[in-house]
Enzyme design. Structure first.
Site, mmCIF file in Angstrom:
data_model
loop_
_atom_site.group_PDB
_atom_site.id
_atom_site.type_symbol
_atom_site.label_atom_id
_atom_site.label_comp_id
_atom_site.label_asym_id
_atom_site.label_seq_id
_atom_site.Cartn_x
_atom_site.Cartn_y
_atom_site.Cartn_z
ATOM 1 C CE LYS A 195 -3.984 -2.155 2.265
ATOM 2 N NZ LYS A 195 -4.993 -2.030 3.343
ATOM 3 C CE1 TYR A 227 -9.420 -2.826 0.478
ATOM 4 C CE2 TYR A 227 -8.617 -0.656 -0.128
ATOM 5 C CZ TYR A 227 -8.394 -1.910 0.392
ATOM 6 O OH TYR A 227 -7.136 -2.253 0.848
ATOM 7 C CB THR A 231 -8.137 -5.952 9.233
ATOM 8 O OG1 THR A 231 -8.646 -7.017 8.416
ATOM 9 C CG2 THR A 231 -8.366 -4.628 8.536
ATOM 10 C CG ASN A 284 -3.911 -2.579 6.777
ATOM 11 O OD1 ASN A 284 -3.680 -2.203 5.643
ATOM 12 N ND2 ASN A 284 -5.013 -3.229 7.106
ATOM 13 C CG HIS A 334 -5.358 -6.152 -0.579
ATOM 14 N ND1 HIS A 334 -6.577 -6.267 0.050
ATOM 15 C CD2 HIS A 334 -5.393 -7.011 -1.634
ATOM 16 C CE1 HIS A 334 -7.324 -7.143 -0.605
ATOM 17 N NE2 HIS A 334 -6.636 -7.608 -1.630
ATOM 18 C CD GLU A 351 -8.737 -8.850 -3.968
ATOM 19 O OE1 GLU A 351 -9.505 -8.269 -3.183
ATOM 20 O OE2 GLU A 351 -7.632 -9.338 -3.613
HETATM 21 N N1 UDP Z 1 -9.856 0.020 6.668
HETATM 22 C C1 UDP Z 1 -9.879 1.309 7.196
HETATM 23 N N2 UDP Z 1 -10.609 1.550 8.336
HETATM 24 C C2 UDP Z 1 -11.315 0.557 8.955
HETATM 25 C C3 UDP Z 1 -11.303 -0.751 8.400
HETATM 26 C C4 UDP Z 1 -10.560 -0.983 7.259
HETATM 27 O O1 UDP Z 1 -9.245 2.210 6.660
HETATM 28 O O2 UDP Z 1 -11.952 0.820 9.987
HETATM 29 C C5 UDP Z 1 -9.049 -0.264 5.470
HETATM 30 C C6 UDP Z 1 -7.771 -1.039 5.811
HETATM 31 O O3 UDP Z 1 -6.717 -0.503 5.039
HETATM 32 C C7 UDP Z 1 -8.122 -2.441 5.373
HETATM 33 C C8 UDP Z 1 -9.019 -2.155 4.162
HETATM 34 O O4 UDP Z 1 -9.791 -1.048 4.554
HETATM 35 O O5 UDP Z 1 -6.978 -3.202 5.055
HETATM 36 C C9 UDP Z 1 -9.897 -3.290 3.717
HETATM 37 O O6 UDP Z 1 -10.647 -3.761 4.799
HETATM 38 P P1 UDP Z 1 -10.956 -5.303 4.960
HETATM 39 O O7 UDP Z 1 -12.011 -5.441 6.003
HETATM 40 O O8 UDP Z 1 -11.218 -5.925 3.624
HETATM 41 O O9 UDP Z 1 -9.600 -5.873 5.617
HETATM 42 P P2 UDP Z 1 -8.374 -6.690 4.972
HETATM 43 O O10 UDP Z 1 -8.955 -7.698 4.015
HETATM 44 O O11 UDP Z 1 -7.475 -5.689 4.296
HETATM 45 O O12 UDP Z 1 -7.700 -7.336 6.150
HETATM 46 MG MG MG Z 2 -10.340 -7.511 2.570
#
Ligand code: UDP
Ligand code: MG
Length: 151
Positions: free
Chosen positions: A10, A50, A92, A113, A116, A127
């Site tokens: 990212k 997203y 996450t 974080n 991805h 994806e």
């Molecule tokens: N995210 C965020 N705020 C939140 C939750 C998620 O900015 O409260 C972002 C974070 O970068 C996360 C991404 O949205 O990695 C996608 O969320 P997802 O639930 O799909 O988690 P992931 O699959 O990345 O673990």
């Molecule tokens: Mg995700």
């Protein structure tokens, strides 16, 4: 077709000069890289990627963040690769991600974080098609000392 998954390094991690560190995690583990490129995410691409978060109050901030700096897209291949890469990535919220995982070791911010990783097989298929064209994914044999026979 062998199982593949998508990782994105990212914008925050690109800014922090962590591209090499993150690539090394996968290479050191012996995971096969079959696609690799730097690219800018468009607003459209972020909305597709997203889509499940589009109604969240943080979506606009997340979208600007993902477009702020190019990302590095990586395609990885191997038996059970989707789950293995997700395990190496960590959960996450990096505050909860276990030490030793990429998120656990490199971040304390949910938005920023670091990486991805596709969450499941279905997501990985969609994806990969979204981020890589067929001629950007490579088929090759590895010829070094590690035993890859279980792949
Ligand atoms: N995210 C965020 N705020 C939140 C939750 C998620 O900015 O409260 C972002 C974070 O970068 C996360 C991404 O949205 O990695 C996608 O969320 P997802 O639930 O799909 O988690 P992931 O699959 O990345 O673990
Ligand atoms: Mg995700």
């Amino acid at each position: 077709m062998k199982e593949k998954t998508l990782v994105l390094i990212k914008p925050g991690a690109v800014q922090r000069e962590l591209i090499g560190e993150i690539m090394t995690r996968f290479e050191r583990k012996g995971i096969k890289i079959v696609g690799l490129k730097m690219m800018e995410m468009t607003a459209h691409l972020v909305k597709l990627h997203y889509a499940h978060l589009i109604n969240e109050p943080f979506f606009n901030d997340l979208q600007s963040f993902m477009m702020s700096t190019p990302v590095v897209a990586i395609a990885l291949e191997g038996a059970g690769i989707v789950k293995r890469v997700r395990d190496l990535t960590g959960v996450t919220n990096p505050r909860e991600a276990r030490p030793g995982t990429i998120r656990g070791d490199f971040s304390i911010s949910v938005r920023n974080n670091v990486v991805h990783a596709s969450a499941n097989l279905e997501e990985a298929l969609i994806e990969l098609q979204r981020f890589f064209s067929e001629d950007e994914l490579f088929n090759y044999n590895r010829m070094n000392v590690i035993d890859y026979s279980d792949e």
